[in-house]
Design a protein around this motif. Structure first.
Motif, mmCIF file in Angstrom:
data_model
loop_
_atom_site.group_PDB
_atom_site.id
_atom_site.type_symbol
_atom_site.label_atom_id
_atom_site.label_comp_id
_atom_site.label_asym_id
_atom_site.label_seq_id
_atom_site.Cartn_x
_atom_site.Cartn_y
_atom_site.Cartn_z
ATOM 1 N N GLY A 139 0.791 -1.239 0.000
ATOM 2 C CA GLY A 139 0.000 0.000 0.000
ATOM 3 C C GLY A 139 0.819 1.284 0.000
ATOM 4 N N LYS A 140 2.040 1.238 -0.579
ATOM 5 C CA LYS A 140 2.894 2.432 -0.603
ATOM 6 C C LYS A 140 2.288 3.535 -1.478
ATOM 7 N N SER A 141 1.879 3.172 -2.680
ATOM 8 C CA SER A 141 1.323 4.182 -3.590
ATOM 9 C C SER A 141 -0.020 4.685 -3.055
ATOM 10 N N SER A 142 -0.819 3.793 -2.485
ATOM 11 C CA SER A 142 -2.103 4.194 -1.886
ATOM 12 C C SER A 142 -1.879 5.151 -0.721
ATOM 13 N N PHE A 143 -0.824 4.918 0.042
ATOM 14 C CA PHE A 143 -0.496 5.817 1.156
ATOM 15 C C PHE A 143 -0.306 7.246 0.640
ATOM 16 N N PRO B 252 0.444 -7.223 -7.286
ATOM 17 C CA PRO B 252 1.737 -6.731 -6.795
ATOM 18 C C PRO B 252 2.678 -6.379 -7.957
ATOM 19 N N GLY B 253 3.631 -5.524 -7.701
ATOM 20 C CA GLY B 253 4.626 -5.192 -8.725
ATOM 21 C C GLY B 253 4.224 -4.049 -9.620
ATOM 22 N N LYS B 254 3.304 -3.187 -9.152
ATOM 23 C CA LYS B 254 2.825 -2.084 -9.999
ATOM 24 C C LYS B 254 3.904 -1.013 -10.189
ATOM 25 N N THR B 255 4.481 -0.545 -9.102
ATOM 26 C CA THR B 255 5.493 0.521 -9.195
ATOM 27 C C THR B 255 6.834 -0.113 -9.530
ATOM 28 N N ARG B 256 7.439 0.310 -10.648
ATOM 29 C CA ARG B 256 8.699 -0.313 -11.084
ATOM 30 C C ARG B 256 9.854 0.678 -11.125
ATOM 31 N N ALA C 41 -5.162 -1.539 8.048
ATOM 32 C CA ALA C 41 -5.749 -1.740 9.375
ATOM 33 C C ALA C 41 -7.259 -1.957 9.297
ATOM 34 N N ASP C 42 -7.880 -1.500 8.202
ATOM 35 C CA ASP C 42 -9.328 -1.737 8.037
ATOM 36 C C ASP C 42 -9.658 -3.211 7.854
ATOM 37 N N LYS C 43 -8.637 -4.020 7.579
ATOM 38 C CA LYS C 43 -8.869 -5.456 7.357
ATOM 39 C C LYS C 43 -9.008 -6.249 8.658
ATOM 40 N N SER D 264 -4.469 3.116 7.358
ATOM 41 C CA SER D 264 -5.382 2.527 6.376
ATOM 42 C C SER D 264 -5.760 3.591 5.371
ATOM 43 N N SER D 265 -5.761 3.219 4.108
ATOM 44 C CA SER D 265 -6.231 4.177 3.109
ATOM 45 C C SER D 265 -7.750 4.088 2.960
ATOM 46 N N GLU D 266 -8.365 3.154 3.658
ATOM 47 C CA GLU D 266 -9.834 3.001 3.617
ATOM 48 C C GLU D 266 -10.483 3.577 4.877
HETATM 49 N N1 LIG Z 1 -8.360 -2.573 2.310
HETATM 50 C C1 LIG Z 1 -7.272 -1.851 2.001
HETATM 51 N N2 LIG Z 1 -6.677 -2.018 0.803
HETATM 52 C C2 LIG Z 1 -5.564 -1.275 0.538
HETATM 53 C C3 LIG Z 1 -5.010 -0.378 1.474
HETATM 54 N N3 LIG Z 1 -3.902 0.175 0.929
HETATM 55 C C4 LIG Z 1 -3.783 -0.356 -0.291
HETATM 56 N N4 LIG Z 1 -4.775 -1.224 -0.542
HETATM 57 C C5 LIG Z 1 -4.962 -2.023 -1.776
HETATM 58 O O1 LIG Z 1 -3.838 -2.865 -1.938
HETATM 59 C C6 LIG Z 1 -3.457 -2.966 -3.311
HETATM 60 C C7 LIG Z 1 -2.017 -2.531 -3.508
HETATM 61 O O2 LIG Z 1 -1.886 -1.161 -3.202
HETATM 62 P P1 LIG Z 1 -0.680 -0.291 -3.810
HETATM 63 O O3 LIG Z 1 -0.785 1.056 -3.175
HETATM 64 O O4 LIG Z 1 -0.641 -0.371 -5.292
HETATM 65 O O5 LIG Z 1 0.569 -1.086 -3.192
HETATM 66 P P2 LIG Z 1 2.141 -0.821 -3.429
HETATM 67 O O6 LIG Z 1 2.812 -1.068 -2.114
HETATM 68 O O7 LIG Z 1 2.357 0.522 -4.043
HETATM 69 O O8 LIG Z 1 2.528 -1.989 -4.433
HETATM 70 P P3 LIG Z 1 3.787 -2.050 -5.479
HETATM 71 O O9 LIG Z 1 3.774 -0.813 -6.297
HETATM 72 O O10 LIG Z 1 3.500 -3.286 -6.261
HETATM 73 O O11 LIG Z 1 5.016 -2.213 -4.654
HETATM 74 C C8 LIG Z 1 -4.472 -2.104 -4.071
HETATM 75 O O12 LIG Z 1 -5.498 -2.934 -4.541
HETATM 76 C C9 LIG Z 1 -4.983 -1.143 -3.017
HETATM 77 O O13 LIG Z 1 -6.300 -0.676 -3.273
HETATM 78 C C10 LIG Z 1 -5.673 -0.233 2.745
HETATM 79 O O14 LIG Z 1 -5.270 0.527 3.636
HETATM 80 N N5 LIG Z 1 -6.790 -0.996 2.942
#
Ligand SMILES: Nc1nc2c(ncn2[C@@H]2O[C@H](COP(=O)(O)OP(=O)(O)OP(=O)(O)O)[C@@H](O)[C@H]2O)c(=O)[nH]1
Ligand SMILES: [Mg+2]
Length: 194
Positions: A35-39, A56-60, A144-146, A175-177
């Motif tokens: 959830g790095k990008s979501s953060f 997984p593996g979105k940000t390269r 954390a919403d999970k 949590s981004s939710e």
């Molecule tokens: N329920 C929930 N889902 C989340 C949360 N944060 C991220 N997600 C979900 O988790 C998935 C991955 O989130 P990203 O933000 O793309 O994760 P990342 O760490 O950037 O992943 P990479 O770029 O692959 O390293 C997405 O489907 C998001 O919607 C959260 O706090 N709660």
């Protein structure tokens, strides 16, 4: 922290491409999909500025988001994605290491770990690397919403006990939710931006 003007600035694949200024950097590290990008999107109130994916593996690459011309959020590729080719994993690992060793402007490393899982081997390696290199660090337990809201504090303590028994680093839920954790995290980031 008030985010007025977040802008994607550059995707870098080597240190020559990092922004040429001395703005402080808050960098996100952690496993793929944690959830790095979501953060970043949550902190800047944008749904899609940083690209996310359920795969997984979105940000390269190393993505720099300029916030108010005051600091950067730096989005790194995640580690530990087993379906990535060996060659790609090595490439991603070297991007992360090059960034952490070459950037002179790191104000804070934010290590993200999924609150539902025990500390993984590569999280431990990343944590040890951060400590050894004396980089300022906080740990956020994501998604954390999970889990039930009543179980969050307990799980935060449990994971801190596993990784940082001395308890000299801040561990916070995120949590981004479920947005109730956001203000505490913003306040914590402000402490490091000075
Ligand atoms: N329920 C929930 N889902 C989340 C949360 N944060 C991220 N997600 C979900 O988790 C998935 C991955 O989130 P990203 O933000 O793309 O994760 P990342 O760490 O950037 O992943 P990479 O770029 O692959 O390293 C997405 O489907 C998001 O919607 C959260 O706090 N709660
Ligand atoms: Mg990402």
């Amino acid at each position: 922290m008030i985010v007025k003007n977040p802008k994607f600035e550059i995707s870098a694949v080597n240190s020559k491409q990092y922004p040429k200024n001395d703005l402080p950097e808050i960098v996100l590290v952690g496993k793929s999909n944690v959830g790095k990008s979501s953060f970043i999107n949550t902190m800047i109130n944008r749904k899609k500025l940083a690209r996310t994916s359920s795969e997984p593996g979105k940000t390269r690459q190393i993505n720099f988001y300029n916030i108010n011309n005051e600091f950067y959020f730096v989005d790194l590729p995640g580690y530990g994605y087993s379906k990535m080719s060996k060659q790609e994993q090595v490439k991603v690992g070297s991007f992360i290491e090059e960034y952490l060793t070459k950037s002179k402007n790191i104000s804070l490393v934010v290590l993200l770990i999924d609150i539902r899982h025990d500390i993984g081997e590569n999280d431990k390696m990343m944590y040890d690397y951060i400590i050894k290199n004396e980089l300022p660090c906080i740990v956020l337990l994501t998604k954390a919403d999970k889990i039930a809201i009543t179980k969050v504090d307990n799980q935060v303590s449990n994971l801190q006990e596993q990784l940082n028994p001395l308890k000299d680093i801040s561990f916070l839920p995120f949590s981004s939710e479920r947005k109730v954790y956001k203000d505490d995290v913003l306040n914590k980031l402000d402490e490091y931006l000075g």
